[in-house]
Design an enzyme around this catalytic site. Structure first.
Site: not given
Ligand SMILES: Cc1cc2nc3c(=O)[nH]c(=O)nc-3n(C[C@H](O)[C@H](O)[C@H](O)COP(=O)(O)O)c2cc1C
Length: 358
Positions: A25-26, A177, A224, A292-293, A316
Site C-alpha cells: 500500500l503506497t 508499471y 506480483r 488479492a483484490g 484497504r
Molecule cells: C492506498 C493504496 C495504495 C496501493 N499501493 C500499492 C502498491 O504500492 N503496490 C501494489 O502492488 N499495489 C498497491 N495497491 C493495490 C493493493 O495492494 C491491492 O491490490 C488493492 O487495494 C486491492 O485489494 P483490497 O481490495 O484488499 O484493498 C494499493 C492500493 C491502495 C488502496
C-alpha cells in the site's frame, strides 16, 4: 470457529502464523524518500499479519512516480528501512520489500528526466505531481544497455533490502508499471529479444530474477502480477496467452510465491471465458499463490476452502484495521477505510485507526 485464514503456513523456511497478508500500500509518508519512525509505527501496528508486503519502493530515481514514496537504493534509504524492519521484527512480524519501477507512469517533475519504457508510447491518463495532474510525457524507449542498467538497479535494491533487514523481496510486476509494461503488448512493441512473443516480453522479469537471486535465495523472492490489466493504461491483446506463459516461466524458479491481483470474477476479466486471474495463474504455477483484490474475511476463507490460493492479501482492510487478524478471529466489526487520507502526509489516517479495547 476454526478458520483456514488463521492457520499457520510454511512459506519456504518462514512460518507465517496465519494466511492473511498485508497487501502493498503506497501511503506517501516518506518525505525525501527515506523511511522513518512514523512508518515504523504504522507497520508495527500491523505486525500480526502473516506477512507484510511493504508499499512500493522505487529502485532508482527514474522509478518514482508519486510524491514522498520511499526509495531503496542509498545508505540513507537502508538506514530508514532498518528502523521499520527492526520494529516489525520486535513485534514478532515478517516483512518483504516491494521493489518498484514505474517506467512510463513517472514524470520529469520527480527527477528532471524523460521517463523510460519498453516503447515510446505514453499511457492514457495523467501523472500525479504535487503541482496537480499533468499530461504524461512520451517515454524514451529503453535500449538494451539501458535495460541491463535497470536490471542492475534492481539487483542493487535487492542488496539494500537485505542490508536493511527485510525478510524477502517482492518484484512489482503488476498494475501497469515497468515490468508489466514489458509484459503487455499495448506498451511493448519492441522488435528485439525483449518484445514480440510472450517469451520475449517475459525476458525483462526473468533477467531481474536472475540478478536478484544472486542476492536472495529464490524462496525469499515473490512476484506480483495483474493479468486482468486495466491500471495505468495497460493493455494486452491476448492476456490469457501472455500470463499463462509468465506463470509457467515462474513455475521453474522456486520462488517464495506469485501474488495475483484479482479482478472481480465476471468483470474486467482477461478473456471471453471470463477467467479468474488467480485460477489462470494457478493452472500453470504450482508453488504458493497469494490472491488479492476486494476480499472480505468471508470471501477469503472461501477462496482458501476451495484451494483457489494459499494466502490472501488484504489492502484497504489492513489499512483501516491494524488488528485485522484479531478482529477476524473474534468476529469484531471492522473500521472503514478513509479514502481522503490514503495518500496524504502525516499521522492522520495513517497510525490513528482504532484497535479493539483490551
Ligand atoms: C492506498 C493504496 C495504495 C496501493 N499501493 C500499492 C502498491 O504500492 N503496490 C501494489 O502492488 N499495489 C498497491 N495497491 C493495490 C493493493 O495492494 C491491492 O491490490 C488493492 O487495494 C486491492 O485489494 P483490497 O481490495 O484488499 O484493498 C494499493 C492500493 C491502495 C488502496
Amino acid at each position: 470457529m476454526a478458520m483456514l485464514l488463521l492457520d499457520s503456513y510454511k512459506l519456504g523456511d518462514l512460518t507465517l502464523p496465519n494466511r492473511m497478508v498485508m497487501s502493498p500500500l503506497t501511503r506517501n509518508r516518506a518525505p525525501g524518500g527515506v523511511a522513518n519512525a512514523l512508518m515504523a509505527t504504522y507497520y508495527t501496528q500491523r505486525a500480526s499479519a502473516g506477512l507484510i508486503v511493504s508499499e512500493g519502493t522505487q529502485v532508482a530515481p527514474l522509478g518514482q512516480g508519486y510524491q514522498d514514496t520511499p526509495g531503496i537504493y542509498t545508505d540513507a534509504h537502508r538506514d530508514g528501512w532498518r528502523i521499520v524492519t527492526d520494529a516489525v521484527h520486535g513485534a514478532g512480524g515478517r516483512i518483504f520489500a516491494q521493489l518498484w519501477h514505474v517506467g512510463r507512469v513517472s514524470h520529469s517533475y520527480y527527477h528532471g528526466q524523460q521517463p523510460v519504457a519498453p516503447s515510446a508510447i505514453s499511457p492514457a491518463g495523467r501523472a500525479y505531481t504535487p503541482d496537480g495532474l499533468k499530461d504524461f510525457e512520451t517515454p524514451r524507449a529503453l535500449g538494451t544497455d539501458d535495460i541491463a542498467s535497470i536490471v542492475t538497479e534492481f539487483q542493487h535494491a535487492a542488496e539494500v533490502a537485505r542490508a536493511a533487514g527485510f525478510d524477502g523481496i517482492e518484484l512489482h510486476g503488476a498494475n501497469g508499471y515497468l515490468i508489466d509494461q514489458f509484459f503487455q503488448s499495448g506498451s511493448n512493441q519492441r522488435g528485439d529479444r525483449y518484445g514480440g512473443t510472450p517469451g520475449n516480453r517475459t525476458r525483462f522479469l526473468l533477467d531481474i530474477l536472475d540478478a536478484v537471486t544472486s542476492v536472495w535465495p529464490s524462496d525469499r523472492v515473490g512476484v506480483r502480477v495483474s493479468p486482468a490489466g486495466g491500471s495505468n493504461g495497460i493493455h494486452d491483446d491476448n492476456p490469457v496467452e501472455t500470463f499463462s506463459h509468465i506463470a509457467a516461466a515462474l513455475d521453474e524458479r522456486h520462488l517464495a510465491y506469485v501474488h495475483v491481483v484479482e479482478a472481480p470474477v465476471g468483470t474486467n476479466s482477461p478473456d471471453e471465458r471470463q477467467v479468474c486471474s488467480t485460477a489462470l495463474v494457478r493452472e500453470s504455477y504450482h508453488g504458493t499463490v497469494i490472491t488479492a483484490g476486494g476480499y472480505t474475511a468471508e470471501t477469503a476463507e472461501r477462496a482458501l476452502e476451495q484451494n483457489d490460493a494459499d494466502l490472501v492479501a488484504f489492502g484497504r482492510l489492513f489499512l483501516a484495521n491494524p488488528d485485522l487478524v484479531e478482529r477476524v478471529r473474534t468476529g469484531a466489526a471492522l473500521n472503514a477505510p478513509d479514502r481522503a487520507t490514503f495518500y496524504t502526509s502525516g499521522p492522520h489516517g495513517y497510525v490513528d485507526y482504532p484497535v479493539l479495547a483490551g
